[in-house]
Design a protein around this motif. Sequence first.
Motif, mmCIF file in Angstrom:
data_model
loop_
_atom_site.group_PDB
_atom_site.id
_atom_site.type_symbol
_atom_site.label_atom_id
_atom_site.label_comp_id
_atom_site.label_asym_id
_atom_site.label_seq_id
_atom_site.Cartn_x
_atom_site.Cartn_y
_atom_site.Cartn_z
ATOM 1 N N LYS A 356 0.894 -1.396 0.065
ATOM 2 C CA LYS A 356 0.058 0.032 0.158
ATOM 3 C C LYS A 356 0.849 1.202 -0.027
ATOM 4 O O LYS A 356 0.621 2.242 0.802
ATOM 5 N N PRO A 357 1.755 1.348 -1.028
ATOM 6 C CA PRO A 357 2.767 2.623 -0.957
ATOM 7 C C PRO A 357 2.232 3.819 -1.266
ATOM 8 O O PRO A 357 2.559 4.809 -0.646
ATOM 9 N N ARG A 358 0.806 3.935 -1.842
ATOM 10 C CA ARG A 358 0.197 5.291 -2.042
ATOM 11 C C ARG A 358 -0.361 5.801 -0.627
ATOM 12 O O ARG A 358 -0.753 7.018 -0.701
ATOM 13 N N GLU A 359 -0.340 5.145 0.227
ATOM 14 C CA GLU A 359 -0.765 5.417 1.596
ATOM 15 C C GLU A 359 0.132 6.126 2.306
ATOM 16 O O GLU A 359 -0.110 6.462 3.346
ATOM 17 N N LYS A 360 1.363 6.180 1.833
ATOM 18 C CA LYS A 360 2.502 6.320 2.804
ATOM 19 C C LYS A 360 3.038 7.651 1.939
ATOM 20 O O LYS A 360 3.248 7.774 0.795
ATOM 21 N N GLU A 361 3.812 8.476 2.825
ATOM 22 C CA GLU A 361 4.456 9.659 2.255
ATOM 23 C C GLU A 361 5.750 9.318 1.650
ATOM 24 O O GLU A 361 6.178 9.890 0.454
ATOM 25 N N TYR A 362 6.486 8.323 2.291
ATOM 26 C CA TYR A 362 7.603 7.686 1.712
ATOM 27 C C TYR A 362 7.530 6.107 1.814
ATOM 28 O O TYR A 362 6.935 5.518 2.782
ATOM 29 N N TYR A 363 8.098 5.500 0.757
ATOM 30 C CA TYR A 363 7.803 3.978 0.724
ATOM 31 C C TYR A 363 9.110 3.597 -0.069
ATOM 32 O O TYR A 363 10.068 4.446 -0.694
ATOM 33 N N LYS A 364 9.194 2.204 -0.153
ATOM 34 C CA LYS A 364 10.579 1.569 -0.317
ATOM 35 C C LYS A 364 10.426 0.752 -1.527
ATOM 36 O O LYS A 364 9.441 -0.067 -1.411
ATOM 37 N N HIS A 365 10.923 0.808 -2.705
ATOM 38 C CA HIS A 365 11.124 -0.107 -3.753
ATOM 39 C C HIS A 365 12.818 -0.553 -3.724
ATOM 40 O O HIS A 365 13.406 0.168 -4.352
ATOM 41 N N ALA A 366 13.259 -1.597 -2.993
ATOM 42 C CA ALA A 366 14.612 -1.297 -2.827
ATOM 43 C C ALA A 366 15.336 -2.608 -2.794
ATOM 44 O O ALA A 366 14.662 -3.809 -2.968
ATOM 45 N N ILE A 367 16.715 -2.622 -2.767
ATOM 46 C CA ILE A 367 17.522 -3.726 -2.618
ATOM 47 C C ILE A 367 18.553 -3.631 -1.494
ATOM 48 O O ILE A 367 18.993 -2.757 -1.255
ATOM 49 N N MET A 368 18.177 -4.844 -0.512
ATOM 50 C CA MET A 368 18.998 -4.640 0.662
ATOM 51 C C MET A 368 19.746 -5.933 0.917
ATOM 52 O O MET A 368 19.570 -6.968 0.234
ATOM 53 N N MET A 369 21.041 -5.721 1.563
ATOM 54 C CA MET A 369 21.818 -6.811 1.706
ATOM 55 C C MET A 369 22.219 -7.312 3.358
ATOM 56 O O MET A 369 22.128 -6.207 4.094
ATOM 57 N N TYR A 370 22.303 -8.428 3.460
ATOM 58 C CA TYR A 370 22.660 -8.870 4.790
ATOM 59 C C TYR A 370 23.655 -9.755 4.539
ATOM 60 O O TYR A 370 23.986 -10.483 3.702
ATOM 61 N N ASN A 371 24.735 -9.570 5.494
ATOM 62 C CA ASN A 371 25.951 -10.414 5.567
ATOM 63 C C ASN A 371 25.832 -11.708 5.890
ATOM 64 O O ASN A 371 24.677 -12.406 5.901
ATOM 65 N N GLY A 378 23.052 -2.945 4.855
ATOM 66 C CA GLY A 378 22.392 -1.607 4.310
ATOM 67 C C GLY A 378 21.742 -1.703 3.215
ATOM 68 O O GLY A 378 21.697 -3.020 2.577
ATOM 69 N N GLU A 379 21.179 -0.635 2.728
ATOM 70 C CA GLU A 379 20.370 -0.698 1.123
ATOM 71 C C GLU A 379 21.395 -0.367 0.162
ATOM 72 O O GLU A 379 22.055 0.491 0.149
ATOM 73 N N ILE A 380 21.274 -1.380 -0.773
ATOM 74 C CA ILE A 380 22.169 -1.251 -1.956
ATOM 75 C C ILE A 380 21.530 -0.091 -2.670
ATOM 76 O O ILE A 380 22.299 0.861 -3.381
ATOM 77 N N SER A 381 20.276 0.078 -2.938
ATOM 78 C CA SER A 381 19.710 0.856 -4.063
ATOM 79 C C SER A 381 19.288 2.275 -3.126
ATOM 80 O O SER A 381 19.132 2.226 -2.084
ATOM 81 N N ALA A 382 18.882 3.309 -4.024
ATOM 82 C CA ALA A 382 18.603 4.481 -3.387
ATOM 83 C C ALA A 382 17.023 4.045 -2.668
ATOM 84 O O ALA A 382 16.271 3.212 -3.338
ATOM 85 N N ASP A 383 16.698 4.788 -1.702
ATOM 86 C CA ASP A 383 15.366 4.537 -0.948
ATOM 87 C C ASP A 383 14.615 5.777 -0.617
ATOM 88 O O ASP A 383 14.852 6.816 -1.156
ATOM 89 N N ASN A 384 13.642 5.766 0.278
ATOM 90 C CA ASN A 384 12.777 6.641 0.470
ATOM 91 C C ASN A 384 12.177 7.442 -0.824
ATOM 92 O O ASN A 384 12.377 8.465 -0.784
ATOM 93 N N LEU A 385 11.527 6.700 -1.423
ATOM 94 C CA LEU A 385 11.154 7.409 -2.592
ATOM 95 C C LEU A 385 9.779 7.993 -2.319
ATOM 96 O O LEU A 385 8.782 7.613 -1.435
ATOM 97 N N LYS A 386 9.415 9.432 -2.716
ATOM 98 C CA LYS A 386 8.239 10.108 -2.342
ATOM 99 C C LYS A 386 7.042 9.678 -3.187
ATOM 100 O O LYS A 386 7.128 9.193 -4.118
#
Length: 437
Positions: A356-371, A378-386
């Motif tokens: 439900k990203p349209r209900e949020k001011e900021y939302y993520k479509h991202a790539i994350m990495m765990y060791n 951390g997040e590989i890609s840019a985040d906090n999309l408006k």
Amino acid sequence: MENKTLHKHMIDEGVTEETIDVLIDEELGTLAKIKNATDELLKNCKLKAGQIVSIRSAIKNVEQSSKGGSTKEENLKEQAAEAKRGTLQSHSKKRKQEEQPKDEVEKQQTSEKRAKVASNSIQTPPLHQPSSVFGEPIHDHAHDVATFGDEIFVTNKRSGCVNVINRSGEKLRSFELKETEIGDFHAFGIAISNTGLLYITDNNHKIIIEKDDKSEDPPSAGNRRNTEVFVCDTDGRVRQRIGKEVLKKPTGIALTRNDEIVVVDYEQCCICIFGIDGKFKRKVGSQGRGYGQFRRPYFVAINSKDEWIVGDSGNRRLQIFDGSGTFLRSVPVQHLVRGVVVDSADNIFISVIDDKPREKEYYKHAIMMYNANEVLYGEISADNLKRSCKDEDLDLIRPRGMCITKDSSGEDILIVTNDSEIGIGLRKYKLTPSITQ
């Protein structure tokens, strides 16, 4: 050690190399010569009084350590000569470094740093980097990607085809897996064996009704059919079909080191295990929120320990099982988990989205990495999309399956499928650390 001390002392006192040769060859040749060394010889070397005292003191130490006999004497002579060579090499190296231009030194240091970074590649990729387009926009709802040799295989769910591209992203060929008697084939997950066999999941569990179907008893639009895993060669020739009586809606797929086929079933909320011969072995998991249970699972990856890493999207977590299917541990994720892939160091990369990203001011479509210890890097890609962003301006819209490979320049990259009609089908991220990291 005394012979090295002697030689170093001579150098420090300003004695020339020629003089050292005289002292080693003439004065240290035998014990008799050492004991009978005279001021006359030393004066012939044109030494100062302070230097003579220092050298005599060092010679006395050598004499005391040489009482073991002639064998020890010969060893001392050989070791003294070796010490001389070592000191000369050290001084020569130091002179070269002093003479080397500053820019050459900096260039060498940078080169060493680059080599160190390259040896650690794909372990600490840059964070918050924008992706770039990989290849042409030829993919129709790309869902998963895998590599074999120099070729990259991309499943396209809507068209039911598999596109084959090279490491520059250029299309080489494509093939379709159409099964007219059961409806269109929806190519979803893909795994490739070491021998080049492609294992592709069919995600279409509904019968497609043709408009001109005039049969007396046409199938209803809501009817479901059994789906399968299709095994084919790199040109799309089907060699085997697996799981027709077991699978409902398969999504992700992976091959273990024990020659087992691990298939995620989205509808049944479980993992289905098959032998390499295609025979069904067992199911793992069920629907629910407990450990070992799933809600909307998608993809699975296998690490070097042959553990299964499953994206449990609806429960916002990764679940990890051993090779027998026993639950080991859970890794919480704050977002819906889509794709999962591991690198050679067992680092885990996942693609995520917000529901439900349209209900949020900021939302993520991202790539994350765990060791490898499942700790968030951390997040590989840019985040906090408006929310105000237009879809065509987004880096990732609906990321799904991924793979790690090298591009045509030899750089380590992460390829991400982008399941959207608007975005480009494939994006890539750099996995080689930057020099500043």
